[in-house]
Every structure is written in C-alpha cells, then in structure tokens.
Design a protein around this motif. Structure first.
Motif, PDB file in Angstrom:
ATOM      1  N   ARG A   1       0.707  -1.046   0.184  1.00 29.35           N
ATOM      2  CA  ARG A   1      -0.109   0.128  -0.113  1.00 29.35           C
ATOM      3  C   ARG A   1       0.806   1.057   0.150  1.00 29.35           C
ATOM      4  N   GLN A   2       2.012   1.285   0.881  1.00 26.63           N
ATOM      5  CA  GLN A   2       2.864   2.498   0.811  1.00 26.63           C
ATOM      6  C   GLN A   2       3.596   2.432  -0.638  1.00 26.63           C
TER       7      GLN A   2
ATOM      8  N   GLN B   1       1.092   3.929  -3.123  1.00 28.79           N
ATOM      9  CA  GLN B   1       0.794   5.187  -2.619  1.00 28.79           C
ATOM     10  C   GLN B   1       1.858   6.154  -3.482  1.00 28.79           C
ATOM     11  N   GLN B   2       3.239   5.621  -3.256  1.00 28.96           N
ATOM     12  CA  GLN B   2       4.131   6.388  -3.678  1.00 28.96           C
ATOM     13  C   GLN B   2       4.092   6.419  -5.476  1.00 28.96           C
TER      14      GLN B   2
ATOM     15  N   GLN C   1       1.333   5.845  -6.800  1.00 25.73           N
ATOM     16  CA  GLN C   1       0.271   7.081  -7.317  1.00 25.73           C
ATOM     17  C   GLN C   1       0.560   8.390  -7.423  1.00 25.73           C
TER      18      GLN C   1
END
Length: 349
Positions: free
Chosen positions: A156-157, A160-161, A163
C-alpha cells in the motif's frame, strides 16, 4: 320296646321292664331317678314355657348341623382355600415374571445407554483431538494473515508512492484531446445500417466480429496529432463505418464538455450511455459539436461510431473542455482497458 335314660348318668336302657336293682351304670334307683327327672323336666318346662301371645312370634331355632354337613362344609372350605391359594400363586408368578421382564428391559436399555455413552465419549475424544488440530491450524493461519497484512501494508505504501508519481506524470502529460484508441472495422455502411452488437455489449479485447475483410478484432492506435485519421488507418474510406473506444481518468465526479468533430456522421457513448448523435455528411474539424456529459471518479469508457458516407476523408476529433468556460481540460486517456485493481488508482486534485 322302650328306651330310658338314667337322669343321673344318662345311661340309656333298652327294654320294657327296668331293672329292680337300679341303673346298671351308676346304681341309682330308677324310681327316684325318674321322679327327680320328671320334676326337673316339669320345672324346666314351666321355666321355659312361652306365653300364649308370643308362642308364634319368635322364630324356631335351626336344627343343629349334622356331622356329615359339617364335614362337607369343611371340605368345601378347604377346596376354596386351595383354589384361592392356587390363584394367588398364579397371580404372584405373573407379577414375578412381569418384574423379571421389566428388569431385563431395563438391563438392555442400560446396556444401550452405556454403548451410546461410550460412542459419545469416543466422539468427544476425537473432537478434542480435532479441536487441537484446528487450533494449531488457526494459529498458523493467524501468523500467515499477520505476515500478509505486513506485506499488504508495504504494498500500500509503495502504491501510494506510485500513485503520487502517476499524478505528476498525468498532470504533465495529459491532453485535452483523446489520441489513444482501440479501433474496430471497417464495416460496410448502408443507409439502413442496423445497430451493431458492440453498441450494447461489454468491451472485450478478444472479441471477434465479421467485417468487410472477414473476421475483425480490436486494434490499438496512437495518433500523433489531435485528428484521428481513420482513412489512413484503414487505407480506405468510401462508405464504411467503424468503432473506436478509449478510457479517460477523472480525479473526481464532474460535469465536462465534450468538443466533437467528425467526417461524416458520429454517435458517442460515455460509460455505455448514449450522449450525442450526428448522422449527416460533413467535413471534419475540431469543435463542431459541444455536448454536456458527466464523468465519474476513476476510469470512464468513451465509445464512438464514425461513419464515412462517401469520399476519402474519414476522421474523428474528441476533446475534453471545462463546462462553464469551455477551456481545454487535460485528462489522461488510454487505449488500454483498466484492470480491476486499477480502479483504486484514481488521482486526487
């Protein structure tokens, strides 16, 4: 022949003449004894004589039973007692047999209950073993879940990066014109051309259709300019029609203006809902039609049908503009169908 009883010793003498020496048994004088007996009988008769008025009122005394009658009654009593004893013995035997039968049934039930209890005990024992196995499996699954949760958090992290990087790339390289399309055709155009199945079905890259040149499939196309030159793409153009589809990414739910141009006729669907139709001959140029439509947050599918009713020119223009001031709106569009996981890849503004 007369019989006389001695009043003193009750000796009975049979004969007409009494012996002169008196009673042969006790020696008592017959005359004196008879006189005394007569007086005794007379006194007793006077004493026991019943008045004239009561003589017929009192019942007569029953005659005493004879020895034979007493013996018969005794025999009958003994017979009845024997019969009663036999009946009581038979009843007691039946009661005893019934009690034994009930005891046997109870013992059988007890054995059945013990057997069931043994089976239940075995099941409980097996269940305890299975429970321990389940607990071990649950512990292993919990550990696996914890590990997968940690991996998911790391992914997920990383997402997010990615994204954030994608948003930067999208803002820097987005275009107001849709240049990347999947194209299907050509199909022979007629004035009474029926509705094609693709207009209502879900898009599939592996779908096959019958066209002018036989079996047709979707082909990607990236135009170097805002004009989608379909005549060059198909290397033909006279009286044909084709379909084009692309996907546009929106950061939010919004209303936009579609600026459309076509050579010749055109029909447009947004998220499989028809929003525009122009079926007349015309030369193509940008901004010929302005259509108000809605984009949802995430990926939006745009379909178009473009007709060439005659001539060699065959083209499509489709541009996104702001609704109120009609300014070019840079959006990211692609000919690649978004995967389900990409539905979460929605940029925020």
């Amino acid at each position: 022949m007369l019989n006389r009883a001695c009043p003193h010793c009750e000796f009975i003498f049979l004969g007409d003449d009494l012996p002169e020496e008196g009673c042969p048994a006790c020696g008592e004088d017959w005359t004196r004894a008879e006189t005394a007996s007569t007086e005794h009988i007379r006194d007793e008769k006077i004493t026991t004589e019943t008045p004239e008025s009561q003589r017929f009122d009192s019942p007569a005394k029953p005659a005493p039973f004879s020895s034979a009658a007493l013996l018969l009654m005794l025999c009958l009593g003994l017979t009845a007692a024997v019969v009663w004893l036999q009946l009581e013995r038979s009843r007691a035997s039946r009661m005893l047999q019934h009690a034994l039968d009930e005891r046997q049934q109870l013992e059988q039930r007890l054995e059945t209950s013990q057997s069931r209890l043994s089976g239940i005990a075995e099941i409980v024992s097996e269940s305890d073993g299975q429970l321990e196995t389940f607990r071990a499996e649950l512990d292993a699954l919990q550990k696996q879940t914890d590990a997968e949760r940690e991996n998911w958090e790391r992914e997920r992290q990383a997402f997010q990066q990615l994204q954030a990087a994608f948003e930067t790339l999208w803002k820097e390289n987005g275009h107001s014109f849709a240049r990347h399309w999947q194209i299907l055709g050509p199909f022979r155009y007629r004035d009474d051309t029926p509705t094609h199945p693709f207009e209502t079905e879900v898009f599939r890259t592996d779908a096959k259709y019958e066209g002018v040149a036989g079996e047709l499939s979707w082909k990607p196309y990236e135009s170097p300019e805002d004009r989608i030159n379909l005549g060059r793409f198909f290397n033909t153009g006279d009286r044909f029609y084709c379909y084009a589809v692309c996907w546009v990414l929106s950061g939010e739910d919004r209303e936009v203006q579609l600026s459309i141009g076509s050579d010749d006729g055109i029909v447009v669907w947004v998220n499989r809902r028809k929003v525009h139709q122009h079926l007349q001959n015309r030369p193509g140029s940008p901004g010929q039609d302005a259509v108000r439509t809605k984009l949802t947050k995430g990926w939006n599918e745009v379909r178009a049908r473009v007709d060439n009713r005659g001539g060699s020119e065959w083209a499509l223009y489709l541009e996104f503009r702001t609704l109120h001031d009609s300014q070019p709106l840079k959006l990211f569009s692609t000919h690649q169908p978004p995967a389900p996981r990409d539905a979460a890849a929605q940029p925020s503004e």
